[in-house]
Write a protein that holds these residues in place. Structure first.
Motif, PDB file in Angstrom:
ATOM      1  N   ALA A  22       0.819  -1.211   0.000  1.00 20.87           N
ATOM      2  CA  ALA A  22       0.000   0.000   0.000  1.00 20.87           C
ATOM      3  C   ALA A  22       0.854   1.262   0.000  1.00 20.87           C
ATOM      4  CB  ALA A  22      -0.938  -0.012   1.193  1.00 20.87           C
ATOM      5  N   GLU A  23       1.973   1.237   0.707  1.00 22.51           N
ATOM      6  CA  GLU A  23       2.806   2.436   0.780  1.00 22.51           C
ATOM      7  C   GLU A  23       3.370   2.832  -0.582  1.00 22.51           C
ATOM      8  OE1 GLU A  23       6.734   2.191   2.638  1.00 22.51           O
ATOM      9  OE2 GLU A  23       6.437   0.040   2.730  1.00 22.51           O
ATOM     10  N   ASP A  24       3.506   1.867  -1.503  1.00 20.89           N
ATOM     11  CA  ASP A  24       4.028   2.170  -2.832  1.00 20.89           C
ATOM     12  C   ASP A  24       3.066   3.022  -3.649  1.00 20.89           C
ATOM     13  OD1 ASP A  24       6.260   0.676  -2.198  1.00 20.89           O
ATOM     14  OD2 ASP A  24       5.521  -1.131  -3.189  1.00 20.89           O
ATOM     15  N   GLU A  37      -2.657  18.539  -0.695  1.00 17.25           N
ATOM     16  CA  GLU A  37      -2.920  19.958  -0.478  1.00 17.25           C
ATOM     17  C   GLU A  37      -3.629  20.199   0.860  1.00 17.25           C
ATOM     18  OE1 GLU A  37      -5.237  21.057  -3.846  1.00 17.25           O
ATOM     19  OE2 GLU A  37      -3.589  20.743  -5.257  1.00 17.25           O
ATOM     20  N   GLN A  38      -4.218  19.148   1.414  1.00 17.15           N
ATOM     21  CA  GLN A  38      -5.001  19.276   2.643  1.00 17.15           C
ATOM     22  C   GLN A  38      -4.295  18.673   3.849  1.00 17.15           C
ATOM     23  OE1 GLN A  38      -8.472  17.135   1.533  1.00 17.15           O
ATOM     24  NE2 GLN A  38      -8.967  18.498  -0.148  1.00 17.15           N
ATOM     25  N   ARG A  39      -3.136  18.083   3.644  1.00 23.92           N
ATOM     26  CA  ARG A  39      -2.426  17.396   4.729  1.00 23.92           C
ATOM     27  C   ARG A  39      -1.057  18.022   4.940  1.00 23.92           C
ATOM     28  NH1 ARG A  39      -6.932  15.644   4.930  1.00 23.92           N
ATOM     29  NH2 ARG A  39      -7.641  13.589   4.343  1.00 23.92           N
ATOM     30  N   ASP A  40      -0.575  17.996   6.172  1.00 27.43           N
ATOM     31  CA  ASP A  40       0.779  18.469   6.413  1.00 27.43           C
ATOM     32  C   ASP A  40       1.749  17.289   6.361  1.00 27.43           C
ATOM     33  OD1 ASP A  40       0.469  17.139   8.820  1.00 27.43           O
ATOM     34  OD2 ASP A  40       0.445  18.931  10.047  1.00 27.43           O
ATOM     35  N   GLU A  41       3.024  17.590   6.312  1.00 27.18           N
ATOM     36  CA  GLU A  41       4.046  16.549   6.149  1.00 27.18           C
ATOM     37  C   GLU A  41       4.044  15.534   7.291  1.00 27.18           C
ATOM     38  OE1 GLU A  41       6.140  15.732   3.650  1.00 27.18           O
ATOM     39  OE2 GLU A  41       4.985  17.190   2.508  1.00 27.18           O
ATOM     40  N   LEU A  42       3.801  15.986   8.500  1.00 28.78           N
ATOM     41  CA  LEU A  42       3.776  15.073   9.651  1.00 28.78           C
ATOM     42  C   LEU A  42       2.649  14.056   9.507  1.00 28.78           C
ATOM     43  CD1 LEU A  42       4.935  14.245  12.356  1.00 28.78           C
ATOM     44  CD2 LEU A  42       3.434  15.925  13.439  1.00 28.78           C
ATOM     45  N   GLU A  43       1.493  14.506   9.102  1.00 31.66           N
ATOM     46  CA  GLU A  43       0.357  13.606   8.924  1.00 31.66           C
ATOM     47  C   GLU A  43       0.631  12.592   7.806  1.00 31.66           C
ATOM     48  OE1 GLU A  43      -4.475  13.994   8.700  1.00 31.66           O
ATOM     49  OE2 GLU A  43      -3.256  15.701   8.092  1.00 31.66           O
ATOM     50  N   ILE A  44       1.242  13.036   6.728  1.00 33.07           N
ATOM     51  CA  ILE A  44       1.585  12.141   5.617  1.00 33.07           C
ATOM     52  C   ILE A  44       2.613  11.115   6.071  1.00 33.07           C
ATOM     53  CG2 ILE A  44       2.652  12.033   3.342  1.00 33.07           C
ATOM     54  CD1 ILE A  44       1.387  14.836   2.837  1.00 33.07           C
ATOM     55  N   GLN A  45       3.606  11.551   6.850  1.00 32.75           N
ATOM     56  CA  GLN A  45       4.626  10.621   7.332  1.00 32.75           C
ATOM     57  C   GLN A  45       4.025   9.590   8.278  1.00 32.75           C
ATOM     58  OE1 GLN A  45       7.776  10.402   6.178  1.00 32.75           O
ATOM     59  NE2 GLN A  45       7.733   8.490   7.316  1.00 32.75           N
ATOM     60  N   ARG A  46       3.092   9.992   9.125  1.00 31.97           N
ATOM     61  CA  ARG A  46       2.422   9.029  10.013  1.00 31.97           C
ATOM     62  C   ARG A  46       1.666   7.983   9.198  1.00 31.97           C
ATOM     63  NH1 ARG A  46       0.671  13.496  13.690  1.00 31.97           N
ATOM     64  NH2 ARG A  46      -1.274  13.349  12.558  1.00 31.97           N
ATOM     65  N   LEU A  47       1.033   8.415   8.107  1.00 31.01           N
ATOM     66  CA  LEU A  47       0.323   7.472   7.241  1.00 31.01           C
ATOM     67  C   LEU A  47       1.312   6.514   6.578  1.00 31.01           C
ATOM     68  CD1 LEU A  47      -2.217   6.415   5.920  1.00 31.01           C
ATOM     69  CD2 LEU A  47      -2.024   8.263   4.231  1.00 31.01           C
ATOM     70  N   ARG A  48       2.438   7.018   6.096  1.00 32.57           N
ATOM     71  CA  ARG A  48       3.473   6.149   5.493  1.00 32.57           C
ATOM     72  C   ARG A  48       3.944   5.099   6.508  1.00 32.57           C
ATOM     73  NH1 ARG A  48       4.982   8.144   0.718  1.00 32.57           N
ATOM     74  NH2 ARG A  48       4.910  10.382   0.518  1.00 32.57           N
ATOM     75  N   ASP A  49       4.210   5.547   7.721  1.00 33.72           N
ATOM     76  CA  ASP A  49       4.656   4.626   8.768  1.00 33.72           C
ATOM     77  C   ASP A  49       3.607   3.561   9.058  1.00 33.72           C
ATOM     78  OD1 ASP A  49       6.974   6.113   8.913  1.00 33.72           O
ATOM     79  OD2 ASP A  49       6.335   7.232  10.702  1.00 33.72           O
ATOM     80  N   PHE A  50       2.341   3.957   9.113  1.00 38.15           N
ATOM     81  CA  PHE A  50       1.259   3.014   9.347  1.00 38.15           C
ATOM     82  C   PHE A  50       1.186   1.977   8.219  1.00 38.15           C
ATOM     83  CE2 PHE A  50      -3.167   1.790   8.591  1.00 38.15           C
ATOM     84  CZ  PHE A  50      -3.438   1.155   9.774  1.00 38.15           C
ATOM     85  N   LEU A  51       1.330   2.415   6.987  1.00 35.69           N
ATOM     86  CA  LEU A  51       1.220   1.497   5.847  1.00 35.69           C
ATOM     87  C   LEU A  51       2.397   0.533   5.768  1.00 35.69           C
ATOM     88  CD1 LEU A  51      -0.134   3.939   3.128  1.00 35.69           C
ATOM     89  CD2 LEU A  51      -1.404   2.134   4.339  1.00 35.69           C
ATOM     90  N   ARG A  52       3.533   0.883   6.361  1.00 34.77           N
ATOM     91  CA  ARG A  52       4.697  -0.008   6.345  1.00 34.77           C
ATOM     92  C   ARG A  52       4.553  -1.186   7.302  1.00 34.77           C
ATOM     93  NH1 ARG A  52       8.283   4.813   6.446  1.00 34.77           N
ATOM     94  NH2 ARG A  52       8.582   5.259   4.253  1.00 34.77           N
ATOM     95  N   GLN A  53       3.637  -1.076   8.248  1.00 36.02           N
ATOM     96  CA  GLN A  53       3.492  -2.136   9.266  1.00 36.02           C
ATOM     97  C   GLN A  53       2.876  -3.384   8.688  1.00 36.02           C
ATOM     98  OE1 GLN A  53       1.278  -0.454  12.489  1.00 36.02           O
ATOM     99  NE2 GLN A  53       2.861   1.022  12.933  1.00 36.02           N
TER     100      GLN A  53
END
Length: 53
Positions: A22-24, A37-53
């Motif tokens: 999913a992270e790909d 455009e609606q998300r900040d970098e921290l929120e995007i990084q948290r989502l990336r981390d979640f998808l890596r699990q």
């Protein structure tokens, strides 16, 4: 029939073949939906981390 057997029994070394995660697809989905455009970098990084699990 052969395809079904290959999917069940086949494998390949890491880095070869088809590996889906999913992270790909996160960047593509964000561009398509313009959600970056609606998300900040921290929120995007948290989502990336979640998808890596």
């Amino acid at each position: 029939m052969q395809l079904a057997a290959d999917l069940g029994a086949g494998s390949s070394p890491d880095g070869y073949g088809h590996e889906y995660a999913a992270e790909d697809y996160l960047d593509a989905w964000m561009a398509l939906t313009r959600s970056d455009e609606q998300r900040d970098e921290l929120e995007i990084q948290r989502l990336r981390d979640f998808l890596r699990q």
